[in-house]
Design an enzyme around this catalytic site. Structure first.
Site, PDB file in Angstrom:
ATOM      1  N   ASP A   1       0.831  -1.215   0.000  1.00 58.19           N
ATOM      2  CA  ASP A   1       0.000   0.000   0.000  1.00 58.19           C
ATOM      3  C   ASP A   1       0.864   1.264   0.000  1.00 58.19           C
ATOM      4  OD1 ASP A   1      -2.402   1.358  -0.048  1.00 58.19           O
ATOM      5  OD2 ASP A   1      -2.621   1.378   2.132  1.00 58.19           O
TER       6      ASP A   1
ATOM      7  N   ASN B   1     -10.855  -2.816  -5.227  1.00 57.46           N
ATOM      8  CA  ASN B   1     -10.123  -1.883  -6.102  1.00 57.46           C
ATOM      9  C   ASN B   1     -10.787  -1.720  -7.476  1.00 57.46           C
ATOM     10  OD1 ASN B   1      -6.850  -2.870  -4.796  1.00 57.46           O
ATOM     11  ND2 ASN B   1      -8.115  -1.119  -4.213  1.00 57.46           N
TER      12      ASN B   1
END
Ligand code: IPE
Ligand code: IPE
Ligand code: MG
Length: 248
Positions: A21, A69
């Site tokens: 991330d 996502n």
């Protein structure tokens, strides 16, 4: 001369999973588009795969794209899919050379044709490699995965292959995308957030979790070694007392 801090070869994590991330924030901080961060993140992937091989790690699972996502702007999603395809095309010969077996965890039927074909081709081509396993979590969500496992087991019950009372944790395990892979020993999340974001909810039950503020494009060999050394300081008790662990 700078020497690496020492990793204890006898206590290496066998399977490391990483929530990669921070690419977007890394890019925005540099006044660059988010995709620039994702491209830099792909370089970190190369470095961390190479470092894993060199350090003696056997399995690496990388959270590359979550089921959630898909809800990002279309342009970012297609950019990420393009990076995936390019990465696979560029790395296939290295994977063969280094004995890397590629696996995928997730619902790849959702991927566009180009990256899905590249992925399937690379998985097939590397299927007999045994030195190292690179498992890409793509279009992956743990809740989807567990729901899918429940459906598979319900189907087996309806078909008479299994009764509801026989269902054990092993049956659930063999119905997950990760069937056959041991649970991760160490789970790393870069980018500063302290959450799992729907990653390996079943498999990470007893993983040691390491959160770092370092953004994924800045996470390289040195930071990886730090995470492994931190892991090696932990005592994994699995519900027992410390005295029971040290007695063994
Ligand atoms: C992780 O970086 C990569 C993917 C989720 C594909 P992000 O894109 O989430 O980066 P931040 O969290 O916005 O910085
Ligand atoms: C988790 O990162 C997914 C990947 C790294 C692929 P996100 O950036 O999507 O997580 P949230 O939305 O901050 O929880
Ligand atoms: Mg993020």
């Amino acid at each position: 001369m700078v020497t690496d801090p020492v990793i204890d070869q006898n206590r290496l994590p066998h399977h490391i999973a990483i929530i990669m991330d921070g690419n977007g924030r890394w890019a925005v901080k540099r006044n660059r588009p988010r995709l620039f961060g994702h491209k830099a993140g792909a370089d970190s992937v190369r470095v961390i795969v190479e470092s894993s091989l060199e350090l003696g790690i056997k399995i690496l699972t990388l959270y590359a794209f979550s089921s959630e996502n898909w809800n990002r702007p279309q342009q970012e999603v297609s950019g990420l899919m393009g990076i995936l395809k390019t990465y696979l095309a560029a790395e296939l010969s290295q994977m063969q050379k280094n004995g890397i077996r590629l696996l995928c965890t997730g619902d790849i039927s959702q991927l566009p044709d180009g990256p899905r074909d590249a992925l399937e081709k690379a998985i097939e081509a590397t299927a007999d490699n045994t030195k190292f396993t690179l498992n890409l979590a793509l279009s992956y969500g743990a809740r989807d995965e567990i729901t899918r496992a429940a459906k598979l087991l319900a189907r087996r019950c309806v078909d008479g292959d299994l009764t509801p009372d026989q269902i054990s944790p092993e049956h659930i395990e063999e119905s997950l995308y990760t069937a056959g892979l041991p649970d991760p020993d160490l789970l790393i999340r870069t980018g500063g957030e302290a959450r799992l974001s729907n990653f390996l909810l079943w498999q990470a039950s007893y993983s040691e979790i390491y959160f770092t503020d370092i953004m994924w494009p800045d996470f390289r060999r040195e930071q990886y070694i730090q995470a492994i050394i931190d892991y090696q300081k932990r005592e994994r008790r699995f519900g027992k007392t410390s005295a029971q662990i040290t007695a063994n």
